[in-house]
Design a protein around this motif. Structure first.
Motif, PDB file in Angstrom:
ATOM      1  N   UNK A  78       7.431  15.604  25.116  1.00 18.11           N
ATOM      2  CA  UNK A  78       7.788  14.253  24.666  1.00 18.11           C
ATOM      3  C   UNK A  78       8.885  14.328  23.608  1.00 18.11           C
ATOM      4  N   UNK A  79       9.719  13.279  23.536  1.00 18.40           N
ATOM      5  CA  UNK A  79      10.685  13.231  22.435  1.00 18.40           C
ATOM      6  C   UNK A  79       9.956  12.931  21.128  1.00 18.40           C
ATOM      7  N   UNK A  80      10.514  13.356  20.000  1.00 21.84           N
ATOM      8  CA  UNK A  80       9.876  13.054  18.712  1.00 21.84           C
ATOM      9  C   UNK A  80       9.717  11.549  18.512  1.00 21.84           C
ATOM     10  N   UNK A  81       8.644  11.151  17.828  1.00 20.92           N
ATOM     11  CA  UNK A  81       8.352   9.730  17.611  1.00 20.92           C
ATOM     12  C   UNK A  81       9.192   9.130  16.491  1.00 20.92           C
ATOM     13  N   UNK A  82       9.628   9.949  15.530  1.00 18.32           N
ATOM     14  CA  UNK A  82      10.427   9.447  14.411  1.00 18.32           C
ATOM     15  C   UNK A  82      11.638  10.357  14.210  1.00 18.32           C
ATOM     16  N   UNK A  83      12.630   9.810  13.522  1.00 20.01           N
ATOM     17  CA  UNK A  83      13.816  10.620  13.213  1.00 20.01           C
ATOM     18  C   UNK A  83      13.453  11.805  12.323  1.00 20.01           C
ATOM     19  N   UNK A  84      12.497  11.630  11.435  1.00 23.12           N
ATOM     20  CA  UNK A  84      12.098  12.702  10.529  1.00 23.12           C
ATOM     21  C   UNK A  84      11.509  13.899  11.277  1.00 23.12           C
ATOM     22  N   UNK A  85      10.985  13.686  12.491  1.00 26.65           N
ATOM     23  CA  UNK A  85      10.361  14.753  13.273  1.00 26.65           C
ATOM     24  C   UNK A  85      11.343  15.500  14.167  1.00 26.65           C
ATOM     25  N   UNK A  86      12.589  15.067  14.240  1.00 23.86           N
ATOM     26  CA  UNK A  86      13.525  15.621  15.218  1.00 23.86           C
ATOM     27  C   UNK A  86      13.902  17.069  14.977  1.00 23.86           C
ATOM     28  N   UNK A  87      14.071  17.454  13.758  1.00 25.08           N
ATOM     29  CA  UNK A  87      14.487  18.821  13.492  1.00 25.08           C
ATOM     30  C   UNK A  87      15.960  19.033  13.813  1.00 25.08           C
ATOM     31  N   UNK A  88      16.305  20.268  14.008  1.00 27.17           N
ATOM     32  CA  UNK A  88      17.700  20.653  14.211  1.00 27.17           C
ATOM     33  C   UNK A  88      18.165  20.350  15.637  1.00 27.17           C
ATOM     34  N   UNK A  89      19.301  19.670  15.771  1.00 31.64           N
ATOM     35  CA  UNK A  89      19.849  19.445  17.110  1.00 31.64           C
ATOM     36  C   UNK A  89      20.308  20.762  17.750  1.00 31.64           C
ATOM     37  N   UNK A  90      20.324  20.770  19.076  1.00 31.68           N
ATOM     38  CA  UNK A  90      20.830  21.918  19.829  1.00 31.68           C
ATOM     39  C   UNK A  90      22.326  21.801  20.072  1.00 31.68           C
ATOM     40  N   UNK A  91      22.811  20.572  20.078  1.00 34.63           N
ATOM     41  CA  UNK A  91      24.229  20.277  20.285  1.00 34.63           C
ATOM     42  C   UNK A  91      24.540  19.004  19.527  1.00 34.63           C
ATOM     43  N   UNK A  92      25.671  19.017  18.814  1.00 35.61           N
ATOM     44  CA  UNK A  92      26.168  17.820  18.133  1.00 35.61           C
ATOM     45  C   UNK A  92      27.592  17.594  18.601  1.00 35.61           C
ATOM     46  N   UNK A  93      27.901  16.335  18.933  1.00 34.22           N
ATOM     47  CA  UNK A  93      29.259  15.971  19.355  1.00 34.22           C
ATOM     48  C   UNK A  93      29.756  14.850  18.450  1.00 34.22           C
ATOM     49  N   UNK A  94      30.920  15.065  17.877  1.00 34.27           N
ATOM     50  CA  UNK A  94      31.610  14.030  17.122  1.00 34.27           C
ATOM     51  C   UNK A  94      32.942  13.776  17.812  1.00 34.27           C
ATOM     52  N   UNK A  95      33.209  12.518  18.122  1.00 31.19           N
ATOM     53  CA  UNK A  95      34.500  12.124  18.684  1.00 31.19           C
ATOM     54  C   UNK A  95      35.347  11.698  17.488  1.00 31.19           C
ATOM     55  N   UNK A  96      36.427  12.416  17.276  1.00 31.98           N
ATOM     56  CA  UNK A  96      37.227  12.179  16.081  1.00 31.98           C
ATOM     57  C   UNK A  96      37.998  10.879  16.159  1.00 31.98           C
ATOM     58  N   UNK A  97      38.051  10.209  15.017  1.00 29.01           N
ATOM     59  CA  UNK A  97      38.825   8.996  14.816  1.00 29.01           C
ATOM     60  C   UNK A  97      39.651   9.209  13.555  1.00 29.01           C
TER      61      UNK A  97
END
Length: 185
Positions: A91-110
């Protein structure tokens, strides 16, 4: 855009009324970003769509802004797109506090986020040991792949391959095709 002192906390940030801007704090420093331009959103949406299909097959969860990555009591960011693991029950985490470290982060630059993406967020994601951080520049049609120990980015213009789970085939994204769709070519 920086917005003041270094005494911001996640708790204080959550008390700001929603005004359509993105508020993030890194080490207590507040960063305020206006809503992204359409082309920025087109790129983020394309990547989100491709990742959703792939991550559903391999048992990962994809999120997009405005969704919080809470790192500590004084650091909260909202990456454009990120991938997190599911819990032991699938299951996905129920809260943002439970998410932990992402496996991939993407930022689209502006123009308004480029410096923060390249400096503060790069340092943050590397210190968190995020396995991959992608900075995408729609104007130059380039994706930079950063790893936790990278001193320089791997620059990709043609395709990017990502394999977060060894038992599954990797995801290959044709960047040229993606940018052509974004630009209506």
């Amino acid at each position: 855009m920086r917005a003041g002192s270094n005494d911001w906390t996640v708790e204080r940030l959550h008390r700001i009324p929603d005004d359509g801007k993105r508020y993030e704090i890194i080490a207590g420093e507040l960063f305020v970003t206006p809503s992204p331009a359409p082309r920025h959103q087109y790129v983020a949406d394309r990547l989100l769509a491709v990742l959703l299909q792939y991550c559903d097959r391999v048992g990962l969860q994809v999120m997009s802004a405005p969704a919080d990555v809470i790192v500590s009591s004084d650091t909260l960011v909202q990456p454009d797109v990120f991938v997190i693991p599911l819990d032991a029950a699938g299951r996905p985490p129920a809260t943002y506090a439970e998410m932990g470290r992402p496996l991939l982060v993407i930022e689209v630059r502006s123009p308004s986020t480029s410096r923060v993406d390249r400096q503060e967020k790069l340092q943050l994601y590397q210190s968190m040991q995020v396995p991959e951080y992608w900075m995408v520049d729609a104007e130059t049609r380039v994706l930079e792949r950063w790893l936790p120990s990278s001193r320089t980015a791997e620059v990709r213009r043609d395709a990017i391959v990502w394999q977060p789970v060894e038992d599954f085939a990797p995801l290959e994204i044709d960047l040229g095709q993606m940018f052509r769709r974004v630009y209506g070519e």
